[in-house]
Scaffold this motif. Sequence first.
Motif, short mmCIF file in Angstrom:
data_model
loop_
_atom_site.label_atom_id
_atom_site.label_comp_id
_atom_site.label_asym_id
_atom_site.label_seq_id
_atom_site.Cartn_x
_atom_site.Cartn_y
_atom_site.Cartn_z
N ALA A 57 32.53 -33.11 36.09
CA ALA A 57 32.06 -33.07 37.43
C ALA A 57 33.26 -32.89 38.45
O ALA A 57 34.40 -33.41 38.19
CB ALA A 57 31.19 -34.30 37.80
N THR A 58 33.04 -32.20 39.54
CA THR A 58 34.09 -32.23 40.48
C THR A 58 33.51 -33.35 41.69
O THR A 58 32.53 -33.73 41.53
CB THR A 58 34.00 -30.96 41.48
N ARG A 59 34.63 -33.77 42.33
CA ARG A 59 34.34 -34.91 43.54
C ARG A 59 33.24 -34.42 44.31
O ARG A 59 32.27 -35.15 44.54
CB ARG A 59 35.56 -34.83 44.35
N GLU A 60 33.40 -33.19 44.68
CA GLU A 60 32.09 -32.68 45.50
C GLU A 60 30.57 -32.93 44.86
O GLU A 60 29.82 -33.17 45.35
CB GLU A 60 32.22 -31.23 45.96
N SER A 61 30.65 -32.41 43.59
CA SER A 61 29.11 -32.48 42.95
C SER A 61 28.97 -33.73 42.69
O SER A 61 27.68 -34.20 42.85
CB SER A 61 29.45 -31.62 41.52
N VAL A 62 29.77 -34.83 42.55
CA VAL A 62 29.48 -36.43 42.20
C VAL A 62 28.98 -36.69 43.68
O VAL A 62 27.97 -37.64 43.52
CB VAL A 62 30.86 -37.23 41.80
N GLU A 63 29.54 -36.34 44.71
CA GLU A 63 29.03 -36.79 45.95
C GLU A 63 27.60 -36.47 46.38
O GLU A 63 26.86 -37.35 46.69
CB GLU A 63 30.14 -36.61 47.18
N LEU A 64 27.47 -35.06 46.23
CA LEU A 64 26.07 -34.60 46.37
C LEU A 64 25.03 -34.84 45.45
O LEU A 64 23.76 -35.30 45.90
CB LEU A 64 26.10 -32.97 46.59
N VAL A 65 25.17 -35.36 44.18
CA VAL A 65 24.31 -35.80 43.23
C VAL A 65 23.94 -37.03 43.85
O VAL A 65 22.43 -37.32 43.83
CB VAL A 65 24.85 -35.87 41.80
N ASN A 66 24.91 -38.13 44.10
CA ASN A 66 24.44 -39.17 44.64
C ASN A 66 23.67 -39.13 45.96
O ASN A 66 22.62 -39.95 46.30
CB ASN A 66 25.71 -40.07 44.79
N ALA A 91 23.97 -33.75 32.29
CA ALA A 91 25.38 -34.99 32.30
C ALA A 91 24.74 -36.16 33.15
O ALA A 91 25.05 -37.19 32.67
CB ALA A 91 26.43 -34.40 32.85
N VAL A 92 24.14 -35.72 34.26
CA VAL A 92 23.28 -36.95 34.98
C VAL A 92 22.42 -37.72 34.11
O VAL A 92 22.52 -39.01 34.14
CB VAL A 92 22.55 -36.35 36.32
N ALA A 93 21.48 -37.04 33.40
CA ALA A 93 20.76 -37.86 32.57
C ALA A 93 21.21 -38.64 31.61
O ALA A 93 20.70 -39.73 31.06
CB ALA A 93 19.49 -36.74 31.92
N ARG A 94 22.15 -37.96 31.06
CA ARG A 94 22.99 -38.72 29.98
C ARG A 94 23.72 -40.13 30.45
O ARG A 94 23.70 -41.18 30.06
CB ARG A 94 24.00 -37.71 29.21
N GLU A 95 24.39 -39.85 31.56
CA GLU A 95 25.19 -40.91 32.02
C GLU A 95 24.34 -42.20 32.67
O GLU A 95 24.52 -43.44 32.61
CB GLU A 95 26.17 -40.64 33.18
N LEU A 96 23.13 -41.71 33.36
CA LEU A 96 22.36 -42.61 33.89
C LEU A 96 21.05 -42.95 32.93
O LEU A 96 20.05 -44.02 33.13
CB LEU A 96 21.84 -42.26 35.05
N GLN A 97 21.03 -42.63 31.72
CA GLN A 97 20.22 -42.95 30.58
C GLN A 97 18.67 -42.98 31.25
O GLN A 97 17.90 -43.98 31.34
CB GLN A 97 20.47 -44.22 30.17
N LEU A 98 18.54 -41.69 31.73
CA LEU A 98 17.15 -41.30 32.17
C LEU A 98 16.24 -40.61 31.26
O LEU A 98 15.33 -39.93 31.70
CB LEU A 98 17.34 -40.39 33.69
N GLY A 99 16.55 -40.45 30.06
CA GLY A 99 15.68 -39.83 29.01
C GLY A 99 15.73 -38.44 29.00
O GLY A 99 16.73 -37.83 29.52
N PRO A 100 15.00 -37.67 28.31
CA PRO A 100 15.31 -36.28 28.22
C PRO A 100 14.87 -35.50 29.48
O PRO A 100 14.22 -35.93 30.23
CB PRO A 100 14.18 -35.94 27.00
#
Length: 342
Positions: A57-66, A91-100
């Motif tokens: 991820a880029t810094r911008e993508s992390v900010e806007l995902v949040n 990647a978001v689902a994996r890191e935050l353990q949000l399932g399939p």
Amino acid sequence: MPAWPVYTGTDEPHDGVAQLPDPPPWRAFDGGPVLPVPAEDDHDSPERRYRAATYRATRESVELVNAALVLRRPLLITGPPGSGKSSLPYAVARELQLGPVLRWNVTSRSTLQEGLYQYDPMLRLLAANRMARQNGLTQAAELPKADGSPAEDLRLGPLGTALLPYERPRVLLIDEMDKSDLDLPNDLLNVLEEGQYEIPELVRAAPHTPTVRLMVSGSRNHVEVSGGRVRCRAFPFIVLTSNGEREFPPAFLRRCVRLHLRMPEQAHLEEIVEAHLGELDTDARQMITSFLQRSSSGELATDQLLNAIYLTRIPGLEAPSRRELAETLMAHLGPVTEFDDY
């Protein structure tokens, strides 16, 4: 963990989504009864799991995902092919353990109903065969005629499943929205704003069948739906991708958090290649430099570079063949904007 950032862009799964701040008052939902998020599916595609683990991820993508997570708004990602648009939700689902991850691949024929629920005649046949076995009959034809409940033919689609009242957000990828019919973005407005929908067939049947069990998208699990109405509790993390082939209505755009992914710069591109192929050697670094130079005169995708570097590591390929293959694999995807010397 602090409330911001919930998603960090690292490769380490964690329970930070539990620290997600309360939604804005105008984005609070109260659907129920509450459902647990399904566990990661061991039978999920290895390619999807690989995407999640290697995304950088880029810094911008992390900010806007949040921002999308906190505001409970869809994330609209634009950018050239191969820029990682469809890998980010994994990647978001994996890191935050949000399932399939639920996935809806949009085409010019896609409709809102398709995303919410679908008729599947096979469900009636499967149910009849199961009942036949339970009753010791040899085939479903020996059973009394079914009562004709519409639930026997219905299965929730990816969007319909994501909007179930899960205790934590489900992740939904709506891929290639720019390929949709012109009406689909406007058709989505009310559902995304209200976080709920109705299944008219079940609403009509509610007086005599108030609660039905429906199969969900992506698995054989069933959920109970009452009164033909579904309302979310944790608004899903919805990622819509677009290659920029068309404009979207302003009313649709203002309901989304927007992220534009650009071609990675040298340092970021090296990180991406290293995540996929391991430590970089001299040939790989030279190929990355050449790729960036060529991308300034025409459209290229990152996976073209990965394919080219992977082939250079195959034993037996002589240097001239490696260069020729790399040039072929890194051909421009569209018109060349200026003279490019291979």
